[in-house]
Design an enzyme around this catalytic site. Structure first.
Site, mmCIF file in Angstrom:
data_model
loop_
_atom_site.group_PDB
_atom_site.id
_atom_site.type_symbol
_atom_site.label_atom_id
_atom_site.label_comp_id
_atom_site.label_asym_id
_atom_site.label_seq_id
_atom_site.Cartn_x
_atom_site.Cartn_y
_atom_site.Cartn_z
ATOM 1 N N GLY A 101 0.840 -1.192 0.000
ATOM 2 C CA GLY A 101 0.000 0.000 0.000
ATOM 3 C C GLY A 101 0.873 1.238 0.000
ATOM 4 N N GLY A 151 0.197 -4.795 0.803
ATOM 5 C CA GLY A 151 -1.107 -4.743 0.166
ATOM 6 C C GLY A 151 -1.267 -5.728 -0.967
ATOM 7 N N GLU A 174 5.966 -5.404 7.329
ATOM 8 C CA GLU A 174 5.331 -4.370 8.144
ATOM 9 C C GLU A 174 6.073 -4.038 9.438
ATOM 10 O OE1 GLU A 174 2.428 -5.758 5.233
ATOM 11 O OE2 GLU A 174 3.750 -6.801 6.645
ATOM 12 N N ASP A 182 -0.795 -6.942 8.194
ATOM 13 C CA ASP A 182 -2.249 -6.824 8.109
ATOM 14 C C ASP A 182 -2.772 -7.523 6.856
ATOM 15 O OD1 ASP A 182 -1.033 -4.920 6.418
ATOM 16 O OD2 ASP A 182 -2.722 -3.533 6.586
#
Length: 499
Positions: A101, A151, A174, A182
């Site tokens: 992302g 992402g 992350e 996530d």
């Protein structure tokens, strides 16, 4: 009447406390904004195939809100269409499927409560898309050709078909930036064999090419040179109108197998795998060192491994891993480990509700902005975490990431399985394990059951697993590796599992 479902196993308040989470109904579809880029996602059709191409090659196809606002309505529209049989998502260019992302944009706006709320809203949209893929009622294929991180993992790992190529580079980076794995990482990482998921989450280690296939992240390994031919072949498939989703998935699976002609062995070292692939002694060391529920215990186990003189020990790997983990955000490490342990029991919808709370909490935590600024923006530097020491991150600090209030629930709206889908029985699916797990190589637990449920020789076990997986390429190699590592053969030739 809207479809409704209830979240099970919510945890609120202190650790171990449980209460019900409210029911909900299908949300409205997201709409494009005037500021959205016009061509950051390209849609096309070829007979029964519908393609989604992430089209930001200069940014390694990093996902942003503009892209998600285009993809979600199109996926929902195709579920209603009798003409759309197979969905394929890929990335433009040869470098990346999707590198993650656009976290730099999020970090820059997090200096105000309004900016933090905007970041939280982005994660709600991203997770809505990821969850839709996880419950999608038609065959969906993610072509993980190139970098697949962050992402991009959410756009792929929940799909029934995940194709790795020789260019695949998979990672969950992350904790490097003061965040947590996530996009459904709470669900798919704990369901990988042994402690592979814990290792990948805490270290951000990269898997290259066929490593992603043998680790269970990809379901197929196909050379990138035949991807265009594969799309053409898939477009020729014909499904009966009344065909169920499982029967459609089987036809697609059989078709993908036509394009898998050869595989590197799991014992062949990838050039990038400094300490070897995730098998043999390395895999045993991973399971041994990460078999704890606190970061402090894991670090102690790695320290002991780094000093071990056992012929099966991996001291160099342990020392390097210890050094890597110590550079990560202490808060991220503790939250991530708890996330993986709790996520073993979460169902798929619950996962994204809980992760949205965690992501929103991180948007107001100093480590996310610090990590992104230090690691991804120039000039790059070593981050200064706050708190800087593991012992300063309290149990209450960690627990606060997992409390889900009614207000938290209302800030993310997830879809129900489509009533227009090809398989009516799928409408009520709120699963605790992937219903399409058999598309990948057999999990170690399945191999263990085959060993322990009846007396079998090694050859009988391999043959039985090949039969169940319809002679899928890679099954024999994985079963042999697991038997080498986890079993003993008696004088009678019968294989016995060794804990």
């Amino acid at each position: 009447m809207p479809l409704r479902a209830k979240i099970t196993n919510p945890e609120v308040g202190q650790l171990g406390q449980r209460a019900s989470i409210a029911t909900f109904s299908d949300p409205p579809l997201p709409k494009e904004l005037p500021s959205d880029e016009p061509d950051d996602v390209l849609f096309n059709s070829l007979y029964g195939v519908r393609t989604i191409e992430l089209n930001r090659p200069k940014k390694l196809n990093s996902l942003n809100g503009s892209m998600a606002r285009k993809i979600v309505p199109r996926l929902r529209e195709w579920e209603k269409s009798q003409m759309a049989n197979v969905i394929i998502m890929s990335g433009a260019g040869t470098k990346a499927f999707c590198a993650g992302g656009d976290v730099a944009e999020l970090a820059q706006q997090n200096n105000t409560p309004e900016g933090q709320r905007a970041s939280s809203d982005y994660f709600a949209l991203e997770y809505q898309l990821d969850h839709l893929i996880a419950i999608y009622s038609k065959p969906y294929i993610a072509i993980m050709d190139g970098i697949t991180m962050g992402g991009g993992v959410g756009l792929s790992v929940h799909a029934p078909f995940r194709i790795a190529t020789e260019r695949t580079v998979f990672a969950m980076p992350e904790t490097t930036i003061g965040f947590f794995p996530d996009v459904g990482g709470s669900f798919f990482l704990p369901r990988l064999d042994g402690e592979i998921g814990t290792h990948l989450a805490l270290t951000s280690e990269r898997l290259h090419g066929v490593q992603a296939f043998y680790a269970g992240i990809a379901t197929h390994y196909i050379d990138s040179s035949v991807l265009t031919s594969l799309t053409t072949r898939l477009s020729e498939l014909q499904f009966r109108d009344y065909a169920t989703l499982p029967s459609r998935l089987k036809l697609v699976n059989d078709t993908l197998s036509e394009f898998t002609s050869s595989l590197p062995s799991p014992t062949d070292f990838s050039p990038e795998a400094k300490h070897g692939n995730l098998n043999g002694n390395l895999r045993a060391a991973i399971d041994r060192c990460y078999a704890y529920n606190t970061i402090e215990e894991i670090l102690s186990a790695l320290e002991a491994e780094s000093q071990s003189t056992s012929p099966t020990a991996m001291p160099e790997w342990a020392a390097a891993t210890l050094s890597t983990i110590k550079t990560r955000s202490p808060t991220s490490l503790k939250v991530t480990l708890q996330q993986l342990r709790r996520g073993r029991t979460w169902e798929i919808r619950e996962t994204f509700i809980r992760e949205h709370k965690m992501a929103s909490r991180f948007m107001s935590h100093p480590d996310f902005v610090e990590g992104v600024t230090a690691r991804l923006m120039k000039p790059r530097r070593e981050p200064k975490w706050n708190p800087a020491r593991l012992e300063d991150v309290t149990d209450e600090d960690v627990t606060s990431f997992f409390r889900v209030s009614r207000e938290d629930e209302s800030r993310i709206q997830l879809f129900e399985p489509s009533p227009y889908g090809v398989d009516p029985s799928f409408k009520e699916a709120q699963y605790h394990d992937y219903p399409h797990a058999q598309m990948a190589l057999p999990r170690e637990e399945v191999i263990r059951t085959c060993v322990t449920q009846a007396p079998r020789t090694r050859r009988m076990i391999v043959d039985e697993m090949l039969r169940r997986w319809e002679r899928k390429l890679g099954v024999s190699e994985k079963v042999e590796e697991v038997l080498d590592r986890k079993t003993e053969t008696g004088e009678d030739g019968i294989v016995r599992w060794v804990n």
